[in-house]
Design a protein around this motif. Structure first.
Motif, PDB file in Angstrom:
ATOM      1  N   SER A  44      -5.078   4.325   1.741  1.00  0.00           N
ATOM      2  CA  SER A  44      -5.703   4.851   2.959  1.00  0.00           C
ATOM      3  C   SER A  44      -7.225   4.913   2.871  1.00  0.00           C
ATOM      4  O   SER A  44      -7.860   5.660   3.605  1.00  0.00           O
ATOM      5  N   VAL A  45      -7.814   4.138   1.990  1.00  0.00           N
ATOM      6  CA  VAL A  45      -9.269   4.077   1.870  1.00  0.00           C
ATOM      7  C   VAL A  45      -9.847   3.355   3.092  1.00  0.00           C
ATOM      8  O   VAL A  45      -9.176   2.540   3.720  1.00  0.00           O
ATOM      9  N   SER A  46     -11.067   3.655   3.441  1.00  0.00           N
ATOM     10  CA  SER A  46     -11.771   2.953   4.511  1.00  0.00           C
ATOM     11  C   SER A  46     -12.854   2.089   3.874  1.00  0.00           C
ATOM     12  O   SER A  46     -13.754   2.612   3.206  1.00  0.00           O
ATOM     13  N   SER A  60      -3.828  -3.064  -7.422  1.00  0.00           N
ATOM     14  CA  SER A  60      -4.295  -1.834  -6.769  1.00  0.00           C
ATOM     15  C   SER A  60      -3.427  -1.478  -5.579  1.00  0.00           C
ATOM     16  O   SER A  60      -2.813  -2.332  -4.940  1.00  0.00           O
ATOM     17  N   ASN A  61      -3.395  -0.186  -5.255  1.00  0.00           N
ATOM     18  CA  ASN A  61      -2.676   0.299  -4.086  1.00  0.00           C
ATOM     19  C   ASN A  61      -3.670   0.467  -2.943  1.00  0.00           C
ATOM     20  O   ASN A  61      -4.476   1.392  -2.955  1.00  0.00           O
ATOM     21  N   LEU A  62      -3.610  -0.447  -1.983  1.00  0.00           N
ATOM     22  CA  LEU A  62      -4.442  -0.399  -0.786  1.00  0.00           C
ATOM     23  C   LEU A  62      -3.570  -0.172   0.446  1.00  0.00           C
ATOM     24  O   LEU A  62      -3.960  -0.492   1.563  1.00  0.00           O
ATOM     25  N   SER A  63      -2.387   0.391   0.246  1.00  0.00           N
ATOM     26  CA  SER A  63      -1.500   0.610   1.386  1.00  0.00           C
ATOM     27  C   SER A  63      -2.166   1.552   2.377  1.00  0.00           C
ATOM     28  O   SER A  63      -2.806   2.525   2.008  1.00  0.00           O
ATOM     29  N   GLY A  64      -2.047   1.201   3.644  1.00  0.00           N
ATOM     30  CA  GLY A  64      -2.631   2.014   4.697  1.00  0.00           C
ATOM     31  C   GLY A  64      -4.141   1.964   4.778  1.00  0.00           C
ATOM     32  O   GLY A  64      -4.750   2.709   5.539  1.00  0.00           O
ATOM     33  N   ALA A  65      -4.778   1.088   4.012  1.00  0.00           N
ATOM     34  CA  ALA A  65      -6.242   0.990   4.012  1.00  0.00           C
ATOM     35  C   ALA A  65      -6.741   0.426   5.339  1.00  0.00           C
ATOM     36  O   ALA A  65      -6.039  -0.332   6.011  1.00  0.00           O
ATOM     37  N   HIS A  66      -7.936   0.804   5.711  1.00  0.00           N
ATOM     38  CA  HIS A  66      -8.619   0.258   6.888  1.00  0.00           C
ATOM     39  C   HIS A  66      -9.774  -0.605   6.381  1.00  0.00           C
ATOM     40  O   HIS A  66     -10.723  -0.089   5.789  1.00  0.00           O
ATOM     41  N   ILE A  67      -9.658  -1.918   6.629  1.00  0.00           N
ATOM     42  CA  ILE A  67     -10.641  -2.862   6.112  1.00  0.00           C
ATOM     43  C   ILE A  67     -11.044  -3.792   7.258  1.00  0.00           C
ATOM     44  O   ILE A  67     -10.324  -4.728   7.575  1.00  0.00           O
ATOM     45  N   SER A  68     -12.151  -3.499   7.901  1.00  0.00           N
ATOM     46  CA  SER A  68     -12.588  -4.370   8.986  1.00  0.00           C
ATOM     47  C   SER A  68     -14.001  -4.881   8.702  1.00  0.00           C
ATOM     48  O   SER A  68     -14.819  -4.187   8.110  1.00  0.00           O
ATOM     49  N   GLY A  79      -0.757  -9.064  -6.857  1.00  0.00           N
ATOM     50  CA  GLY A  79       0.132  -7.924  -7.030  1.00  0.00           C
ATOM     51  C   GLY A  79      -0.351  -6.649  -6.355  1.00  0.00           C
ATOM     52  O   GLY A  79       0.206  -5.578  -6.597  1.00  0.00           O
ATOM     53  N   ALA A  80      -1.350  -6.740  -5.505  1.00  0.00           N
ATOM     54  CA  ALA A  80      -1.862  -5.547  -4.817  1.00  0.00           C
ATOM     55  C   ALA A  80      -0.892  -5.117  -3.721  1.00  0.00           C
ATOM     56  O   ALA A  80      -0.180  -5.929  -3.136  1.00  0.00           O
ATOM     57  N   ASN A  81      -0.876  -3.828  -3.434  1.00  0.00           N
ATOM     58  CA  ASN A  81      -0.058  -3.283  -2.359  1.00  0.00           C
ATOM     59  C   ASN A  81      -0.958  -3.065  -1.152  1.00  0.00           C
ATOM     60  O   ASN A  81      -1.789  -2.164  -1.151  1.00  0.00           O
ATOM     61  N   LEU A  82      -0.775  -3.907  -0.142  1.00  0.00           N
ATOM     62  CA  LEU A  82      -1.513  -3.797   1.115  1.00  0.00           C
ATOM     63  C   LEU A  82      -0.557  -3.496   2.269  1.00  0.00           C
ATOM     64  O   LEU A  82      -0.869  -3.751   3.432  1.00  0.00           O
ATOM     65  N   ALA A  83       0.603  -2.942   1.957  1.00  0.00           N
ATOM     66  CA  ALA A  83       1.590  -2.641   2.989  1.00  0.00           C
ATOM     67  C   ALA A  83       0.988  -1.675   4.010  1.00  0.00           C
ATOM     68  O   ALA A  83       0.402  -0.662   3.654  1.00  0.00           O
ATOM     69  N   GLY A  84       1.097  -2.053   5.273  1.00  0.00           N
ATOM     70  CA  GLY A  84       0.586  -1.209   6.341  1.00  0.00           C
ATOM     71  C   GLY A  84      -0.925  -1.164   6.460  1.00  0.00           C
ATOM     72  O   GLY A  84      -1.460  -0.411   7.268  1.00  0.00           O
TER      73      GLY A  84
END
Length: 149
Positions: A44-46, A60-68, A79-84
């Motif tokens: 959930s990082v921005s 790394s766990n980037l699930s729920g991250a906001h990346i614009s 192998g990163a988690n970008l789910a959602g």
């Protein structure tokens, strides 16, 4: 070999492997080319307008991250988690997303030219213009769901 625990960091602490920046805001940050953030908790990082050229975000766990509007040219996201995660107008040119979990991610106008998606799970990902969804078994390639056709 014994696994090392995550390093618990405040959002203002310097970047590094296994850092815990859960819910942190890192908008407009410029990280050094090749910055190592492997096996980090970036849930959930921005990272809007962040510069992460050639960064190592593997595992790394980037699930729920906001990346614009971020620059992740050549980034290692193996192998990163970008789910959602929400990626809008983000550059992932030549990024390595091998084995990444992109289930349910929004990849709106995201540049994936020359990106490596081998074994990446794109099931349920919102693709391209935001109106197309990847169907079941979208491993390594977006197989448009029948509701898109």
């Amino acid at each position: 070999m014994m696994a090392l625990p995550l390093v618990h960091a405040a959002c203002s602490d310097p970047a590094g492997a296994k850092v815990d920046w859960y819910l942190c805001v890192k908008n407009n940050e410029t990280f050094r080319d090749g910055q190592v953030l492997s096996e980090s908790n970036l849930k959930s990082v921005s990272l809007n307008r962040a510069q992460l050229r050639f960064a190592d975000l593997s595992g790394s766990n980037l699930s729920g991250a906001h990346i614009s509007e971020a620059n992740l040219i050549g980034a290692n996201l193996r192998g990163a988690n970008l789910a959602g995660a929400i990626l809008i107008d983000t550059v992932l040119y030549a990024a390595d997303l091998t084995g990444a979990d992109l289930r349910g991610a929004k990849l709106i106008r995201t540049n994936l030219i020359n990106a490596k998606l081998t074994n990446a799970d794109l099931t349920g990902a919102r693709w391209a213009d935001g109106n197309q969804f990847c169907g079941k078994n979208s491993i390594g390639i977006c197989r448009l769901s029948s509701s898109n056709k």
